[in-house]
Design a protein around this motif. Structure first.
Motif, mmCIF file in Angstrom:
data_model
loop_
_atom_site.group_PDB
_atom_site.id
_atom_site.type_symbol
_atom_site.label_atom_id
_atom_site.label_comp_id
_atom_site.label_asym_id
_atom_site.label_seq_id
_atom_site.Cartn_x
_atom_site.Cartn_y
_atom_site.Cartn_z
ATOM 1 N N LYS A 42 12.072 8.990 -15.923
ATOM 2 C CA LYS A 42 13.031 8.383 -16.897
ATOM 3 C C LYS A 42 13.128 6.719 -16.508
ATOM 4 N N THR A 43 12.187 6.506 -15.450
ATOM 5 C CA THR A 43 12.563 4.976 -15.211
ATOM 6 C C THR A 43 11.131 4.350 -15.789
ATOM 7 N N LYS A 44 11.405 2.651 -15.758
ATOM 8 C CA LYS A 44 10.578 2.004 -16.436
ATOM 9 C C LYS A 44 8.996 1.996 -15.518
ATOM 10 N N TYR A 45 9.082 2.081 -14.042
ATOM 11 C CA TYR A 45 7.747 2.153 -13.309
ATOM 12 C C TYR A 45 7.812 3.406 -12.432
ATOM 13 N N VAL A 46 6.594 3.803 -12.244
ATOM 14 C CA VAL A 46 6.491 5.158 -11.376
ATOM 15 C C VAL A 46 5.229 4.745 -10.674
ATOM 16 N N MET A 47 5.445 5.542 -9.490
ATOM 17 C CA MET A 47 4.226 5.353 -8.410
ATOM 18 C C MET A 47 3.932 6.995 -7.935
ATOM 19 N N ILE A 48 2.758 7.145 -7.992
ATOM 20 C CA ILE A 48 2.134 8.500 -7.501
ATOM 21 C C ILE A 48 1.694 8.506 -6.228
ATOM 22 N N CYS A 49 2.200 9.494 -5.157
ATOM 23 C CA CYS A 49 1.609 9.082 -3.909
ATOM 24 C C CYS A 49 1.464 10.483 -3.504
ATOM 25 N N ASP A 50 0.692 10.540 -2.131
ATOM 26 C CA ASP A 50 0.359 11.844 -1.574
ATOM 27 C C ASP A 50 1.196 12.026 -0.295
ATOM 28 N N ASN A 51 1.227 13.121 0.316
ATOM 29 C CA ASN A 51 2.062 13.325 1.419
ATOM 30 C C ASN A 51 1.408 12.840 2.669
ATOM 31 N N ASP A 52 0.407 11.990 2.579
ATOM 32 C CA ASP A 52 -0.021 11.331 3.880
ATOM 33 C C ASP A 52 0.181 9.876 3.465
ATOM 34 N N ASP A 53 0.857 9.280 2.429
ATOM 35 C CA ASP A 53 1.248 7.835 2.203
ATOM 36 C C ASP A 53 2.427 7.613 2.668
ATOM 37 N N PHE A 54 2.448 6.661 3.461
ATOM 38 C CA PHE A 54 3.943 6.065 3.799
ATOM 39 C C PHE A 54 4.458 4.891 3.279
ATOM 40 N N ILE A 55 5.618 4.936 2.564
ATOM 41 C CA ILE A 55 6.103 4.019 1.826
ATOM 42 C C ILE A 55 6.817 2.724 2.650
ATOM 43 N N ILE A 56 6.566 1.591 2.158
ATOM 44 C CA ILE A 56 7.217 0.746 2.675
ATOM 45 C C ILE A 56 8.198 -0.066 1.777
ATOM 46 N N GLU A 57 9.577 0.396 1.675
ATOM 47 C CA GLU A 57 10.348 0.264 0.738
ATOM 48 C C GLU A 57 10.539 -1.270 0.357
ATOM 49 N N SER A 58 10.646 -2.237 1.610
ATOM 50 C CA SER A 58 10.661 -3.619 0.999
ATOM 51 C C SER A 58 9.376 -3.954 0.126
ATOM 52 N N GLY A 59 8.319 -3.385 0.176
ATOM 53 C CA GLY A 59 7.338 -3.757 -0.437
ATOM 54 C C GLY A 59 7.340 -3.509 -1.816
ATOM 55 N N LEU A 60 7.769 -2.197 -2.079
ATOM 56 C CA LEU A 60 8.255 -1.725 -3.531
ATOM 57 C C LEU A 60 9.251 -2.669 -4.175
ATOM 58 N N ASP A 61 10.380 -3.033 -3.409
ATOM 59 C CA ASP A 61 11.313 -4.090 -3.907
ATOM 60 C C ASP A 61 10.542 -5.191 -4.429
#
Length: 119
Positions: free
Chosen positions: A92-111
């Motif tokens: 329901k959001t404007k942007y979406v990212m699909i990841c896998d369970n061996d991908d580690f997200i750096i939230e500041s990068g998403l920001d």
């Protein structure tokens, strides 16, 4: 509404999994540890309840927004792509990212990415 609240309405993280349960468990622990603020949809194509139990019974230290979906993807790639399609329809959001369970997200990068896309 704060900028933080606005950002939560802009982005969803989608995790598509089947098997590799220990990777998913590690991923969920990581997401909790970093206190991930964006909504998450986890879609599981396995025939067991391991991931479902993780999302409902894991002793989260932080308030993580996880929406769990169960699918049967044993028919092969077609059912996997149906899982992906049906999951993305839930976003329901404007942007979406699909990841896998061996991908580690750096939230500041998403920001930073969200700020860039919005500007």
């Amino acid at each position: 509404m704060t900028t933080e609240e606005n950002k939560k309405k802009l982005f969803t993280l989608v995790l598509l999994v089947k098997g590799r349960d220990k990777f998913t468990e590690r991923w969920i622990k990581y997401i909790d540890k970093i206190n991930f603020k964006y909504p998450i949809i986890i879609s599981d194509g396995a025939n067991d309840d391991f991931v479902k139990n993780l999302t409902t019974n894991y002793p989260f230290k932080n308030k993580i927004n996880i929406d769990f979906k169960q699918f049967n993807t044993n028919d092969g790639f077609k059912s996997y792509y149906e899982m992906k399609r049906d999951t993305i329809k839930e976003v329901k959001t404007k942007y979406v990212m699909i990841c896998d369970n061996d991908d580690f997200i750096i939230e500041s990068g998403l920001d930073e990415i969200i700020n860039f896309l919005e500007n």
